[in-house]
Design an enzyme around this catalytic site. Structure first.
Site, PDB file in Angstrom:
ATOM      1  N   LYS A 139      40.949  36.359  49.170  1.00 22.94           N
ATOM      2  CA  LYS A 139      39.582  35.897  49.128  1.00 22.94           C
ATOM      3  C   LYS A 139      39.723  36.646  47.629  1.00 22.94           C
ATOM      4  CE  LYS A 139      35.859  37.352  48.206  1.00 22.94           C
ATOM      5  NZ  LYS A 139      35.365  37.367  46.407  1.00 22.94           N
ATOM      6  N   CYS A 193      43.643  50.909  37.867  1.00 27.05           N
ATOM      7  CA  CYS A 193      42.695  51.818  38.481  1.00 27.05           C
ATOM      8  C   CYS A 193      43.598  52.960  38.393  1.00 27.05           C
ATOM      9  CB  CYS A 193      43.094  51.178  40.555  1.00 27.05           C
ATOM     10  SG  CYS A 193      44.426  50.404  40.566  1.00 27.05           S
ATOM     11  N   GLU A 236      34.033  57.882  37.622  1.00 25.16           N
ATOM     12  CA  GLU A 236      35.403  57.306  36.889  1.00 25.16           C
ATOM     13  C   GLU A 236      33.912  55.302  36.192  1.00 25.16           C
ATOM     14  OE1 GLU A 236      36.234  53.226  39.915  1.00 25.16           O
ATOM     15  OE2 GLU A 236      38.284  53.048  38.985  1.00 25.16           O
TER      16      GLU A 236
HETATM   17  P1  NAD Z   1      34.869  45.883  43.672  1.00 25.66           P
HETATM   18  O1  NAD Z   1      34.980  45.868  44.478  1.00 25.66           O
HETATM   19  O2  NAD Z   1      33.523  45.400  42.205  1.00 25.66           O
HETATM   20  O3  NAD Z   1      35.100  43.663  44.300  1.00 25.66           O
HETATM   21  C1  NAD Z   1      36.370  43.848  44.858  1.00 25.66           C
HETATM   22  C2  NAD Z   1      36.489  42.330  46.025  1.00 25.66           C
HETATM   23  O4  NAD Z   1      35.398  42.510  46.823  1.00 25.66           O
HETATM   24  C3  NAD Z   1      35.900  41.351  45.455  1.00 25.66           C
HETATM   25  O5  NAD Z   1      36.974  40.325  45.782  1.00 25.66           O
HETATM   26  C4  NAD Z   1      34.828  41.079  45.781  1.00 25.66           C
HETATM   27  O6  NAD Z   1      34.193  39.619  45.155  1.00 25.66           O
HETATM   28  C5  NAD Z   1      34.834  41.432  46.609  1.00 25.66           C
HETATM   29  N1  NAD Z   1      33.691  42.294  47.638  1.00 25.66           N
HETATM   30  C6  NAD Z   1      32.291  42.538  46.391  1.00 25.66           C
HETATM   31  N2  NAD Z   1      31.160  42.912  47.111  1.00 25.66           N
HETATM   32  C7  NAD Z   1      31.594  42.819  48.514  1.00 25.66           C
HETATM   33  C8  NAD Z   1      31.115  43.083  50.295  1.00 25.66           C
HETATM   34  N3  NAD Z   1      29.902  43.260  50.300  1.00 25.66           N
HETATM   35  N4  NAD Z   1      32.268  42.543  51.675  1.00 25.66           N
HETATM   36  C9  NAD Z   1      33.396  42.276  51.165  1.00 25.66           C
HETATM   37  N5  NAD Z   1      34.057  41.765  49.960  1.00 25.66           N
HETATM   38  C10 NAD Z   1      32.849  42.424  48.908  1.00 25.66           C
HETATM   39  O7  NAD Z   1      35.948  45.696  42.246  1.00 25.66           O
HETATM   40  P2  NAD Z   1      36.183  45.319  41.012  1.00 25.66           P
HETATM   41  O8  NAD Z   1      35.466  45.366  40.405  1.00 25.66           O
HETATM   42  O9  NAD Z   1      37.182  44.043  41.453  1.00 25.66           O
HETATM   43  O10 NAD Z   1      37.332  46.352  41.025  1.00 25.66           O
HETATM   44  C11 NAD Z   1      37.135  47.225  39.775  1.00 25.66           C
HETATM   45  C12 NAD Z   1      37.659  48.481  41.041  1.00 25.66           C
HETATM   46  O11 NAD Z   1      38.642  48.406  41.814  1.00 25.66           O
HETATM   47  C13 NAD Z   1      37.419  49.609  40.673  1.00 25.66           C
HETATM   48  O12 NAD Z   1      36.376  50.087  40.850  1.00 25.66           O
HETATM   49  C14 NAD Z   1      39.288  50.209  40.791  1.00 25.66           C
HETATM   50  O13 NAD Z   1      39.194  51.470  40.206  1.00 25.66           O
HETATM   51  C15 NAD Z   1      39.752  49.247  41.881  1.00 25.66           C
HETATM   52  N6  NAD Z   1      40.710  49.120  41.659  1.00 25.66           N
HETATM   53  C16 NAD Z   1      41.887  49.917  42.343  1.00 25.66           C
HETATM   54  C17 NAD Z   1      42.900  49.381  42.955  1.00 25.66           C
HETATM   55  C18 NAD Z   1      43.703  50.294  43.412  1.00 25.66           C
HETATM   56  O14 NAD Z   1      45.241  50.124  43.829  1.00 25.66           O
HETATM   57  N7  NAD Z   1      43.352  51.986  44.553  1.00 25.66           N
HETATM   58  C19 NAD Z   1      43.548  48.480  42.025  1.00 25.66           C
HETATM   59  C20 NAD Z   1      42.754  47.902  41.402  1.00 25.66           C
HETATM   60  C21 NAD Z   1      41.283  48.389  41.381  1.00 25.66           C
END
Ligand code: NAD
Ligand code: MN
Length: 495
Positions: free
Chosen positions: A175, A284, A385
Site C-alpha cells: 500500500k 527520517c 519533527e
Molecule cells: P504518514 O504517516 O502520513 O503516511 C505513511 C503511510 O501510512 C501512507 O501510505 C499513508 O497512506 C498510510 N496511512 C495514513 N493513515 C493511515 C491509517 N490510519 N492506517 C493505515 N495506514 C495509514 O507519513 P508520511 O507523511 O507519508 O511520511 C512522513 C513521515 O514518515 C515522517 O514522520 C517521517 O519521519 C516518517 N518516516 C520514517 C522513516 C523511518 O524509517 N523511521 C522513513 C521515512 C519516513
C-alpha cells in the site's frame, strides 16, 4: 488526460470497484498530473488478502534459494531501468535525480542481498540434554504481510519491506503513499515480469484511512510493516495489537549532528549541508539539529550561513539544483508554521525562512533552506519533527553537555559526531540514544545490509535492513528428534 494505472491483485491488473481515481502530481510543477491511480477500499483489500492466503500455501514450500533467484531477476530489471525509474520518482516527489538514482540503487542492493539470503536463512542446531536426541530450529514463513509505505523513499522503502518478506516465504500486499504511487507501480511491474506466482505479490492503491486501515484490521493479515509518522504508527500499533499481528514501526526522527571543538570543520560543514538539506530535509534521518561546541560555534555558524545561502533550489530534474521542492502544500504549511514557532520562541532566523514563489518557483512548492541559531533544548523547534529544510543550531559548553542535549528528545533514529578524539568517538557511539551513530559522517547514508531503525519513539524495536529484517519476517520452529526408541523425559530422566 493523464494515464490511468491499476491495482495488481492475484496476478491481474484491475481498477478499483469504486470507479474513482486519485491524482499523483509533480511538486515542482503542480499542474502536471503524473498519473491517475485507483481509489481502492476494503473490497480490494479483501480480494488481495484472499488471493495471498491461497498463494501462501504453495509459496511457503518453494525452496528459499529458488525464491532468491527471483530476487536476482528483480535486481537485474531494476538495474536496466534505473534511469527511467529515477526520473519518474523525481517527477512524482521532487528530490534531485542524484538522490532518486540513489533511492533506486538502494532497492537494487536490497534485491541482490535478498538473492543471497536465499542460500542462508540460517538458524541454529544445538545438542540435546538427552542421549540419542537432536535439537533443530527452522526459520518459517509467517503468512500474509501488509506493507504500508511513506512518500519520501518511494523505491527503497517498499524494497526494504517486500524483498525480505518474500524471500522468507510470505505473500505481500503493498500500500504505497498517495503522493508517490508510480514508483511502487513500477516495482510491482518488475515483480510481475520476474515471474512471481499469482497472488504472491499484490498492490492496492488508495488512502491511508481506507486501504491502510483495512489491511491493519483484516484478520487474514499476519504482519504489518509500517513506515511513516509517529501519530499514525501509534494508532496502527494499538489496532494491530488487538489481533496480535506482528508489527514493525519505523517512525519519526529529530536527528542531530554534533560538532566538537577538535572537528575538521570543512568536513563537518559538508556533512550538515547534506544531512539537513538533502531530500529537502524530508528524510527520517535528516539532520534537524546541529549541536556545536562553544569554541567553534561562531566560526562554524558563519561558515554554515554562507554555504546555505548558496544552495540552489529548483526542479530535481535540473542537474544544477541542489535542493528540490517540498512534497506538497500541507508540508509547506507545516514548515511555515515551524518558522513562525521558532521566531516566537526567540530563536534567531539567520538564513531562509520563506517560501520561494517567484517565477518558475510559482509552479510548485519550494522553500528556502532555513537556519535558526540560538536554539535551546526547551524550544519546540528543537524537540519536534518538521520534515522540511529547517535546521536548528544549539551551542554547548563541552562533550558531556552535547550528549545530554542530544538525548533530550523523544526520538532516536540517527546521530552523528565530528571529532578527532577516538575516546570521545567511542563514548558517543555508546551514549547517544539513537539506533544509528555516524562518526565523522552525516546523519544520512544507511547501507541496505546493516540494521536500520531507531530507539525511543522512533519505533517499536524492530529493524529494517541487514540480517535483522529477516528475523522480523520469519518465525522459529523448533524440532526435537528422538531416536532412542524409548520414552525419554526431559528434566526428569537425566537428573
Ligand atoms: P504518514 O504517516 O502520513 O503516511 C505513511 C503511510 O501510512 C501512507 O501510505 C499513508 O497512506 C498510510 N496511512 C495514513 N493513515 C493511515 C491509517 N490510519 N492506517 C493505515 N495506514 C495509514 O507519513 P508520511 O507523511 O507519508 O511520511 C512522513 C513521515 O514518515 C515522517 O514522520 C517521517 O519521519 C516518517 N518516516 C520514517 C522513516 C523511518 O524509517 N523511521 C522513513 C521515512 C519516513
Ligand atoms: Mn506525487
Amino acid at each position: 488526460m493523464a494515464k490511468k494505472y491499476l491495482n495488481y491483485i492475484n496476478g491481474e491488473w484491475k481498477p478499483a470497484s469504486s470507479g474513482e481515481w486519485s491524482e499523483n502530481r509533480n511538486p515542482a510543477h503542480w499542474n502536471e498530473v503524473v498519473g491517475l491511480f485507483p481509489k481502492s477500499g476494503s473490497a480490494e483489500i479483501n480480494e488481495a488478502v484472499a488471493a495471498a492466503r491461497v498463494a501462501f500455501k504453495e509459496w511457503r514450500l518453494v525452496p528459499a534459494p529458488e525464491r532468491g533467484n527471483l530476487m536476482k531477476k528483480v535486481g537485474d530489471l531494476m538495474v536496466e531501468r534505473k534511469e527511467d525509474l529515477a526520473r519518474d520518482m523525481t517527477r512524482e516527489m521532487g528530490k534531485v535525480m542524484a538522490e532518486t538514482r540513489g533511492d533506486v540503487q538502494e532497492g537494487i542492493d536490497t534485491a541482490f542481498y535478498a538473492a543471497t539470503e536465499g542460500r542462508r536463512l540460517f538458524s541454529n542446531t544445538s545438542p540435546s540434554e538427552l542421549r540419542n536426541k537432536v535439537n533443530l530450529s527452522f526459520r518459517m514463513p509467517i503468512g500474509v504481510a501488509g506493507l504500508i509505505t511513506p512518500w519520501n523513499f518511494p523505491m527503497a522503502i517498499p524494497c526494504w519491506k517486500s524483498l525480505p518478506a518474500l524471500l522468507c516465504g510470505n505473500c505481500i500486499i503493498l500500500k504505497p503513499a498517495t503522493d508517490t504511487p508510480l514508483t511502487t507501480q513500477h516495482l510491482v511491474e518488475i515483480f510481475a515480469e520476474a515471474g512471481f506466482p499469482k497472488g504472491v505479490v499484490n498492490l492496492v492503491h488508495g488512502g491511508g484511512s481506507a486501504v491502510g486501515n483495512a489491511l491493519v484490521e483484516h484478520p487474514g493479515v499476519d504482519i504489518i510493516s509500517f513506515t511513516g509518522s509517529s501519530e499514525i504508527g501509534k494508532q496502527i500499533n494499538a489496532k494491530a495489537g488487538a489481533s496480535l499481528k506482528r508489527v514493525s514501526l519505523e517512525l519519526g526522527g529529530k536527528n542531530a549532528q554534533i560538532v566538537m571543538d577538535d572537528a575538521d570543520l570543512a568536513l563537518a560543514l559538508d556533512g550538515v549541508l547534506w544531512g539537513a538539506f538533502g531530500t529537502t530535509g524530508q528524510r527520517c534521518t535528516a539532520t534537524s539539529r546541529l549541536i556545536v561546541h562553544k569554541a567553534v560555534y561562531d566560526q562554524f555558524t558563519e561558515m554554515l550561513i554562507e554555504a546555505v545561502s548558496k544552495l540552489k533550489v529548483g526542479d530535481g530534474l535540473d542537474p544544477a539544483s541542489n535542493v528540490g521542492p517540498v512534497v506538497n502544500q500541507s508540508q509547506i504549511d507545516t514548515v511555515k508554521s515551524y518558522v513562525e514557532i521558532g521566531k516566537a520562541e526567540g530563536a534567531r532566523l539567520v538564513v531562509g525562512g520563506h517560501q520561494l514563489d517567484k517565477g518558475t518557483y510559482k509552479e510548485g512548492f519550494f522553500f528556502a533552506p532555513t537556519v535558526f541559531t540560538d536554539v535551546t533544548p526547551k524550544m519546540r523547534l528543537f524537540q519536534e519533527e518538521i520534515f522540511g529544510p529547517v535546521l536548528s543550531v544549539t551551542k554547548v559548553k563541552d562533550f558531556d553537555e552535547a550528549i545530554t542535549v542530544h538525548n533530550d528528545c523523544i526520538y532516536g533514529l540517527s546521530s552523528s559526531i565530528y571529532t578527532k578524539d577516538v575516546n570521545r568517538a567511542f563514548r558517543a557511539a555508546r551514549d547517544l540514544e539513537a539506533g544509528i551513530t555516524y562518526i565523522n559522517a552525516a546523519t544520512i547514508g544507511a547501507e541496505c545490509h546493516m540494521p536500520f531503525g531507531g530507539v525511543k519513539q522512533t519505533g517499536n524495536g524492530h529493524r529494517e535492513g541487514g540480517w535483522a529484517v529477516y528475523e522480523f519476517y520469519s518465525e522459529y520452529k523448533t524440532v526435537y528428534i528422538d531416536f532412542a526408541g524409548k520414552l525419554q523425559r526431559a528434566q526428569i530422566d537425566n537428573y
